[in-house]
Design a protein around this motif. Sequence first.
Motif, PDB file in Angstrom:
ATOM      1  N   ALA A 313       0.826  -1.213   0.000  1.00 33.94           N
ATOM      2  CA  ALA A 313       0.000   0.000   0.000  1.00 33.94           C
ATOM      3  C   ALA A 313       0.862   1.267   0.000  1.00 33.94           C
ATOM      4  O   ALA A 313       0.643   2.184  -0.796  1.00 33.94           O
ATOM      5  N   VAL A 314       1.860   1.316   0.880  1.00 37.00           N
ATOM      6  CA  VAL A 314       2.635   2.559   1.001  1.00 37.00           C
ATOM      7  C   VAL A 314       3.542   2.782  -0.204  1.00 37.00           C
ATOM      8  O   VAL A 314       3.796   3.924  -0.608  1.00 37.00           O
ATOM      9  N   VAL A 315       4.060   1.709  -0.809  1.00 33.66           N
ATOM     10  CA  VAL A 315       4.870   1.870  -2.033  1.00 33.66           C
ATOM     11  C   VAL A 315       3.993   2.376  -3.171  1.00 33.66           C
ATOM     12  O   VAL A 315       4.368   3.289  -3.911  1.00 33.66           O
ATOM     13  N   ALA A 316       2.803   1.802  -3.320  1.00 29.82           N
ATOM     14  CA  ALA A 316       1.910   2.222  -4.395  1.00 29.82           C
ATOM     15  C   ALA A 316       1.423   3.652  -4.213  1.00 29.82           C
ATOM     16  O   ALA A 316       1.213   4.375  -5.200  1.00 29.82           O
ATOM     17  N   VAL A 317       1.265   4.078  -2.974  1.00 27.69           N
ATOM     18  CA  VAL A 317       0.762   5.433  -2.707  1.00 27.69           C
ATOM     19  C   VAL A 317       1.887   6.469  -2.747  1.00 27.69           C
ATOM     20  O   VAL A 317       1.623   7.665  -2.870  1.00 27.69           O
ATOM     21  N   SER A 318       3.139   6.042  -2.692  1.00 27.53           N
ATOM     22  CA  SER A 318       4.255   6.984  -2.605  1.00 27.53           C
ATOM     23  C   SER A 318       4.316   7.998  -3.751  1.00 27.53           C
ATOM     24  O   SER A 318       4.735   9.139  -3.521  1.00 27.53           O
ATOM     25  N   PRO A 319       3.933   7.671  -5.002  1.00 28.28           N
ATOM     26  CA  PRO A 319       3.920   8.729  -6.023  1.00 28.28           C
ATOM     27  C   PRO A 319       2.978   9.874  -5.686  1.00 28.28           C
ATOM     28  O   PRO A 319       3.303  11.044  -5.917  1.00 28.28           O
ATOM     29  N   TRP A 320       1.795   9.550  -5.129  1.00 32.30           N
ATOM     30  CA  TRP A 320       0.878  10.609  -4.710  1.00 32.30           C
ATOM     31  C   TRP A 320       1.491  11.432  -3.580  1.00 32.30           C
ATOM     32  O   TRP A 320       1.362  12.653  -3.553  1.00 32.30           O
ATOM     33  N   ALA A 321       2.163  10.745  -2.662  1.00 28.31           N
ATOM     34  CA  ALA A 321       2.823  11.459  -1.566  1.00 28.31           C
ATOM     35  C   ALA A 321       3.889  12.400  -2.098  1.00 28.31           C
ATOM     36  O   ALA A 321       4.011  13.547  -1.638  1.00 28.31           O
ATOM     37  N   PHE A 322       4.647  11.937  -3.085  1.00 30.26           N
ATOM     38  CA  PHE A 322       5.705  12.773  -3.653  1.00 30.26           C
ATOM     39  C   PHE A 322       5.119  13.997  -4.353  1.00 30.26           C
ATOM     40  O   PHE A 322       5.562  15.130  -4.130  1.00 30.26           O
ATOM     41  N   HIS A 323       4.127  13.782  -5.204  1.00 35.87           N
ATOM     42  CA  HIS A 323       3.542  14.909  -5.935  1.00 35.87           C
ATOM     43  C   HIS A 323       2.839  15.873  -4.995  1.00 35.87           C
ATOM     44  O   HIS A 323       2.842  17.092  -5.228  1.00 35.87           O
ATOM     45  N   SER A 324       2.252  15.354  -3.924  1.00 36.76           N
ATOM     46  CA  SER A 324       1.607  16.234  -2.956  1.00 36.76           C
ATOM     47  C   SER A 324       2.641  17.033  -2.178  1.00 36.76           C
ATOM     48  O   SER A 324       2.482  18.239  -1.972  1.00 36.76           O
ATOM     49  N   ALA A 325       3.715  16.364  -1.743  1.00 33.47           N
ATOM     50  CA  ALA A 325       4.748  17.039  -0.949  1.00 33.47           C
ATOM     51  C   ALA A 325       5.483  18.096  -1.760  1.00 33.47           C
ATOM     52  O   ALA A 325       5.951  19.100  -1.202  1.00 33.47           O
ATOM     53  N   THR A 326       5.594  17.888  -3.070  1.00 33.23           N
ATOM     54  CA  THR A 326       6.304  18.847  -3.922  1.00 33.23           C
ATOM     55  C   THR A 326       5.350  19.752  -4.691  1.00 33.23           C
ATOM     56  O   THR A 326       5.796  20.494  -5.581  1.00 33.23           O
ATOM     57  N   ALA A 327       4.064  19.706  -4.356  1.00 28.11           N
ATOM     58  CA  ALA A 327       3.062  20.540  -5.025  1.00 28.11           C
ATOM     59  C   ALA A 327       3.141  20.392  -6.536  1.00 28.11           C
ATOM     60  O   ALA A 327       3.114  21.376  -7.280  1.00 28.11           O
ATOM     61  N   GLY A 328       3.246  19.157  -6.983  1.00 26.19           N
ATOM     62  CA  GLY A 328       3.259  18.898  -8.421  1.00 26.19           C
ATOM     63  C   GLY A 328       4.555  19.289  -9.093  1.00 26.19           C
ATOM     64  O   GLY A 328       4.584  20.094 -10.021  1.00 26.19           O
ATOM     65  N   LEU A 329       5.659  18.737  -8.595  1.00 21.68           N
ATOM     66  CA  LEU A 329       6.998  18.951  -9.165  1.00 21.68           C
ATOM     67  C   LEU A 329       7.474  20.396  -9.027  1.00 21.68           C
ATOM     68  O   LEU A 329       8.191  20.913  -9.878  1.00 21.68           O
ATOM     69  N   THR A 330       7.106  21.051  -7.935  1.00 18.31           N
ATOM     70  CA  THR A 330       7.634  22.387  -7.639  1.00 18.31           C
ATOM     71  C   THR A 330       9.031  22.255  -7.049  1.00 18.31           C
ATOM     72  O   THR A 330       9.290  21.376  -6.228  1.00 18.31           O
ATOM     73  N   TYR A 331       9.920  23.143  -7.466  1.00 18.01           N
ATOM     74  CA  TYR A 331      11.297  23.103  -6.992  1.00 18.01           C
ATOM     75  C   TYR A 331      11.337  23.255  -5.471  1.00 18.01           C
ATOM     76  O   TYR A 331      10.715  24.165  -4.915  1.00 18.01           O
ATOM     77  N   VAL A 332      12.064  22.387  -4.813  1.00 14.76           N
ATOM     78  CA  VAL A 332      12.137  22.385  -3.352  1.00 14.76           C
ATOM     79  C   VAL A 332      13.122  23.450  -2.871  1.00 14.76           C
ATOM     80  O   VAL A 332      14.251  23.530  -3.360  1.00 14.76           O
ATOM     81  N   GLY A 333      12.708  24.252  -1.917  1.00 13.05           N
ATOM     82  CA  GLY A 333      13.615  25.214  -1.300  1.00 13.05           C
ATOM     83  C   GLY A 333      13.968  26.397  -2.166  1.00 13.05           C
ATOM     84  O   GLY A 333      15.056  26.960  -2.030  1.00 13.05           O
ATOM     85  N   SER A 334      13.086  26.798  -3.052  1.00 14.81           N
ATOM     86  CA  SER A 334      13.380  27.919  -3.945  1.00 14.81           C
ATOM     87  C   SER A 334      13.665  29.183  -3.141  1.00 14.81           C
ATOM     88  O   SER A 334      12.908  29.567  -2.254  1.00 14.81           O
ATOM     89  N   GLY A 335      14.792  29.819  -3.464  1.00 13.10           N
ATOM     90  CA  GLY A 335      15.169  31.061  -2.801  1.00 13.10           C
ATOM     91  C   GLY A 335      15.795  30.902  -1.441  1.00 13.10           C
ATOM     92  O   GLY A 335      16.179  31.894  -0.813  1.00 13.10           O
ATOM     93  N   ALA A 336      15.925  29.675  -0.952  1.00 14.12           N
ATOM     94  CA  ALA A 336      16.454  29.451   0.394  1.00 14.12           C
ATOM     95  C   ALA A 336      17.973  29.475   0.396  1.00 14.12           C
ATOM     96  O   ALA A 336      18.619  29.158  -0.609  1.00 14.12           O
ATOM     97  N   GLY A 337      18.544  29.856   1.531  1.00 12.22           N
ATOM     98  CA  GLY A 337      19.984  29.779   1.719  1.00 12.22           C
ATOM     99  C   GLY A 337      20.423  28.337   1.923  1.00 12.22           C
ATOM    100  O   GLY A 337      19.608  27.408   1.890  1.00 12.22           O
TER     101      GLY A 337
END
Length: 853
Positions: A313-337
């Motif tokens: 279950a958790v492996v199959a759901v992990s793509p949804w978790a990834f896309h949700s956590a990154t807001a649909g492939l949004t760059y992580v930490g933009s503008g951060a030091g």
Amino acid sequence: MARGLRWWTVILFLCSGFAALVYQVLWVRELGLLFGNTAQAAALAIAVFFAGLAAGSWVWGRLAPRLRSPLAGFGLLEIGVAITALGHFLLYDLYHAIYPALYGLAGDLAAADLALRISLATLILFPPAFLMGGTFPMIGQFMVRAPRRLATTGTALYALNTFGSVLGALAAGFFLPMALGFSGTYLLAIAIDLSVGAAALILARGQAAKRACADPLTSPSKPATPTLEAGGLSSRLVLWIAFASGFVTLAVEVLWTRLFAQVLQNSVYTYAIVLVAFLLALSLGSIASHGLARIPRFNPRHVLLALLTIAAAVVAVSPWAFHSATAGLTYVGSGAGWAEYLTAVSGIALLVMVLPGVMLGAVLPYLLRVVQAANPQPGPAIGQLVAANTSGAILGSLAAGFVLLPTLGATGSLIALGAIYPLLAVAVLAREPLPRWQRWTYATPLLVAAVALAVFRPGEWNIARVDEAAGERLIEAREGTHATVAAIKRDGNRLLRVNNYYTLGGTGGLESERNQTLIPMMAHPEPQSVFFLGLGTGITAGTALSFSVERLDACELLPEVIELAEAHFEPWTQGLFEDPRARVRAQDAHHCLRHAEHKYDVIISDLFTPWRAGTGNLYTKEHYQQARQRLEEGGLFVQWLPLYQLSADDFAIIARTMDAVFPQVVAWRGDLFADGSILALVGTEEGVTLDPEALIRHGRRLAGNAPHPEAALLASALRMYAGRITDSGLFEDAPINTLDRPVIEYQAPRTQRRVQAGEASWLIARNLGHFYEVLAERNPHHEDPYLARVRAAHPPALGYVAAGRHYYHYNVLRNEGNGALAQRHLQAFFDLTPFSSPPQEAESPTTRSGWEE
């Protein structure tokens, strides 16, 4: 067992896991340098390493019960690992001595080249990995003092060793290479293994002296139990579950790494964070299985069923978790030091991977609880399970990289992998002592889930980011073995984008891309052969066909880039993919150049983002030495630099490194843009000078033999000349970037984050203008030996060089809104050149190569 002995053994096994991961990180990098930084080379290194581990686990596990002291056996294995690892230095030198000849014999036969690589990788990696594979079974045989302790002690040991791997990956990824260099890091791992081995031998001798009689579990007269069958599960099924667990776990790691590559900086640091987060999750899974193993009232088969079901279950759901956590492939930490960026990346990695990783990591160690009822010998039980698991890991990593990614994509592959665990659960259910109808009642939902996961494909996610607000439209995207590459249309132009945030260039920057070839080719009297390190859209390489070249070779690491460049940029590549003079290969550029069959008049190195993992190798002293050896007499090596991605310190390191290799290094501007220029460092032999007649001849040919005045042709070319780097004294204090101490690869990622946080700046605009002025002051053009022939034949042409600086200042000041001062520089440009109007230059391209954030 005495408490002190137990704790010392625990510490030694932790250190063993630490050293093992340091080796693995370094070996994967080393084989990448030897065979090329391709997906195939990385897969080969992992496969050979894991094959050694699997074989060692099986063989040494079966031998462990026959030894009088498994602890001494562990110590000898650790010393053996250190000795065989030390032989790496000898084998590395031997490789460089014999590989060129063997590579020549292999020729273009892919099978022969693959066999050669496998042989050399096996020679380097297999012996230490084979010994390393025996350490866990030996320690298990020593530490498990009673059959009922197999599960609890075994799971604790597994968690301990995995946590040591976490520390090793963290140290090898963040600290050790810059502190000790890669050779020093490797020697540290060897020293740790030697110390661990020696300490284990001392402890074993002390234990033997105190022990009055042999422990029944370690007595050499007690034979090993050959089967793992227990609790109604056959040994074959248990091993298949271990195998499948390894297959899924490594496949998931490969796929998660690809997913995170879409939204991260992709430096050595971010790759290390993903690896550390994954290993930490596996370690937590081992701890969870340890806790479950300590509850005797739980039926092991039922717990295993629960683990398999939840893991699916958790492996199959992990793509949804990834896309949700990154807001649909949004760059992580933009503008951060820097610190904030690492925190953001770590948080996302843990959020996405911890729960699935815990479940994946719990399956293998919990199998020790499943087989515990059979009273197996600890060493053989651990050895067989680890060998089966590692064998599955080999196939899992290969299948994910070369089968699943190209066919199903990363998200589809993760969902499909989730189907494996329900099938295993059905196999376990088949052994339950229940009526057939009841087993089918429980198994049917699992079978339905397995089929659903195998065929379901999410349709709502795009694999490539498209900024519709900026007018972008996706032409084509491909998920391949190396990267996700997309051809995109924007404002009537086309561009190539890799992993969503890295642009390889496009038609919106035609002038800049063509200049990367025109400028160095015009500086050579008559270039007949040219080599390109990197292809991108193919526009730059195709421009060389405007000259009367006889041979053009281009090597591009990403085959997906070649495919999309040929499919969508053909109108701008001047027949690059059809011209018989040109040959484009999907290979690592450094490896390709090192084993090139010919020497070249001009070697052009593309704009490589300095902070991306692996590209720092293309700015090293060793790479420049190799390039110098591949030049014909009077040849030019051209290193294009994206100044909009380099600080002054980063630029100084690269310039200092090139100047340490080439007797003469000069600089040419690739454009006169105000907000983001490119610059070429051109390395030559001593005595090579710029031929003004060649500039005129090439200029007329490129202009269709139009009757342009010589002065205009010279001015068009010389305004791009920046000055002589050699003897300027500007970079004497900068460190030299080497493969052993890759300063650029570890410093540039920090610089990039500092710029994003406003704590540093790129070498652009006023910073670059100041550099041009200081360079001209240190090496005046009327004394520049590279301009000797220009000075002798066309004295006024030296003013054209100064005019280029004035025009650059004009652009910068105009961009800043300082019109009055800008006009003064523009007038100085007119006074020094035959032009009466500003050059017709494009604006700074929005599709230039670079990382978008």
